[in-house]
Write an enzyme that holds these catalytic residues in place. Structure first.
Site, mmCIF file in Angstrom:
data_model
loop_
_atom_site.group_PDB
_atom_site.id
_atom_site.type_symbol
_atom_site.label_atom_id
_atom_site.label_comp_id
_atom_site.label_asym_id
_atom_site.label_seq_id
_atom_site.Cartn_x
_atom_site.Cartn_y
_atom_site.Cartn_z
ATOM 1 N N ASP A 1 0.853 -1.196 0.000
ATOM 2 C CA ASP A 1 0.000 0.000 0.000
ATOM 3 C C ASP A 1 0.890 1.249 0.000
ATOM 4 O OD1 ASP A 1 -2.409 1.435 0.234
ATOM 5 O OD2 ASP A 1 -2.400 1.341 2.428
ATOM 6 N N HIS A 2 0.631 2.184 -0.890
ATOM 7 C CA HIS A 2 1.381 3.458 -0.961
ATOM 8 C C HIS A 2 2.893 3.262 -0.997
ATOM 9 C CE1 HIS A 2 -2.096 6.049 -0.636
ATOM 10 N NE2 HIS A 2 -2.558 5.247 0.302
ATOM 11 N N SER B 1 -12.954 4.229 4.533
ATOM 12 C CA SER B 1 -13.568 3.888 5.824
ATOM 13 C C SER B 1 -14.843 4.686 6.030
ATOM 14 C CB SER B 1 -12.586 4.166 6.971
ATOM 15 O OG SER B 1 -11.666 3.113 7.090
ATOM 16 N N ARG C 1 -9.018 0.209 12.862
ATOM 17 C CA ARG C 1 -8.359 0.820 14.034
ATOM 18 C C ARG C 1 -9.406 1.252 15.058
ATOM 19 N NH1 ARG C 1 -3.245 4.243 11.634
ATOM 20 N NH2 ARG C 1 -2.733 2.763 9.994
ATOM 21 N N ARG D 1 -4.425 -10.723 26.381
ATOM 22 C CA ARG D 1 -5.075 -11.747 25.549
ATOM 23 C C ARG D 1 -6.599 -11.704 25.570
ATOM 24 N NH1 ARG D 1 -0.965 -16.377 27.411
ATOM 25 N NH2 ARG D 1 -1.826 -15.573 29.352
#
Ligand code: G3H
Ligand code: 13P
Ligand code: ZN
Length: 315
Positions: free
Chosen positions: A81-82, A213, A260, A281
């Site tokens: 990417d990019h 997004s 994110r 976890r």
């Protein structure tokens, strides 16, 4: 199974868009594969230069190869990417990446053509697909800062010349989106007139939408209710616009920020509700399940859900 982006686009073009999801760690890889297998979707794994440096590029490669073994039904491309020219060559020569993006959109048109053409020649010798970029997305792209005011949409005439001169396999077009959580102010949305005009100039040629997004309001609210301080005006792409864009030739839809947000929401809520905990976890497990759910929901909206067998038959 790793395939090229070009192989995925052949099946997808004009019908659905393939989700391109950025990964940085094991939890994202597991969530991504699970979500795509649950929704029976082909997909694209994106690795940015920042992701390659986060732990080590070899760790990411090992994670993906292992996931490929754990999920033998999966069909996906591994995409840089990019990339800059040097990183593109590194990825092409690695024999692992099936697709690279050369992002020289900050250069002059002629320089962008020259750089992209060099990368295309090297990539095609090795059977690797190339995505190029023309036009400036608003917001922040890795090291490149582009003031939103100067963000300019892709010129359809230039796009036609650019693709003919470079031989690239797909083109990232500036169609009104930007990276990150703060894309739009007021009532802005995708510039369908530009997408249509590019498709007329380049029928059958895959366009790529960066900055796709959706920045779900519920995620922003939940993050802020759990101690976050995101600007509540954060806004993303309307998910109802994914499929109409796909029908007009937007064949790859890049989603990173939303993942994110899922991570931040899960971890903020977990530690807010269990302040005595310090084991990573339990929230990591919740994140993998939530990320898988998110990915499956995006594949439904993109129309890629249920397309795995069609892709397999086409190979
Ligand atoms: O367009 C950029 C992607 O969202 C990757 O972000 O460079 O922080 O890994 P990153
Ligand atoms: P978002 O910031 O909208 O997720 O865009 C990601 C992207 O375009 C990666 O190249
Ligand atoms: Zn991008």
């Amino acid at each position: 199974m790793i395939v090229t982006t070009a192989q995925l686009y052949k099946v997808a073009y004009g019908k659905f868009a393939v989700g391109a999801y950025n990964i940085n760690n094991a939890e994202q890889v597991m969530g991504l594969f699970r979500g795509c297998m649950e929704s029976k979707a082909p997909f694209i794994i994106q690795i940015s230069k920042g992701a390659r440096k986060y732990t080590d590029k070899k760790i990411l490669e090992a994670l993906i190869r292992t996931a490929d073994e754990l999920f033998p039904e999966s069909i996906f491309a591994v995409h840089l990417d990019h990339g800059d020219e040097e990183t593109c060559y590194e990825c092409i020569d690695s024999g692992f990446y099936s697709s690279v993006m050369i992002d020289a959109s900050h250069e002059t048109f002629d320089e962008n053509v020259a750089i992209t053409k060099r990368v295309v020649e090297r990539a095609h010798e090795k059977g690797v697909s190339v995505e190029a970029e023309l036009g400036m997305l608003g917001g922040v792209e890795e090291d490149i800062q582009v003031d939103e005011k100067n963000a300019c949409l892709t010129d359809p005439d230039e796009a036609e010349v650019f693709v003919k001169k470079t031989g690239c396999d797909s083109l990232a077009c500036a169609i009104g989106t930007s990276h990150g959580a703060y894309k739009f102010k007021g009532q802005q949305s995708l510039h369908f007139n530009v997408i249509e005009a590019i498709q007329k100039k380049l029928p059958g040629f895959p366009m790529v939408m960066h900055g796709s997004s959706s920045v779900p309001q519920e995620e922003v609210q939940r993050i802020n209710a759990a101690g976050g301080k995101l600007d509540p005006s954060a806004r993303g792409v309307n998910v109802e616009e994914y499929l109409p864009a796909a029908k007009l030739g937007v064949t790859k839809v890049n989603i990173d920020t939303d993942g994110r947000l899922v991570w931040t929401r899960v971890h903020r809520e977990y530690f807010r509700d269990k302040p005595e905990e310090f084991d990573f976890r339990p929230p990591g497990k919740i994140f993998m399940a939530e990320y898988a759910k998110f990915i499956a929901s995006r594949n439904e909206l993109l129309g890629s859900a249920g397309q795995l067998e069609a892709v397999r038959k086409s190979l």
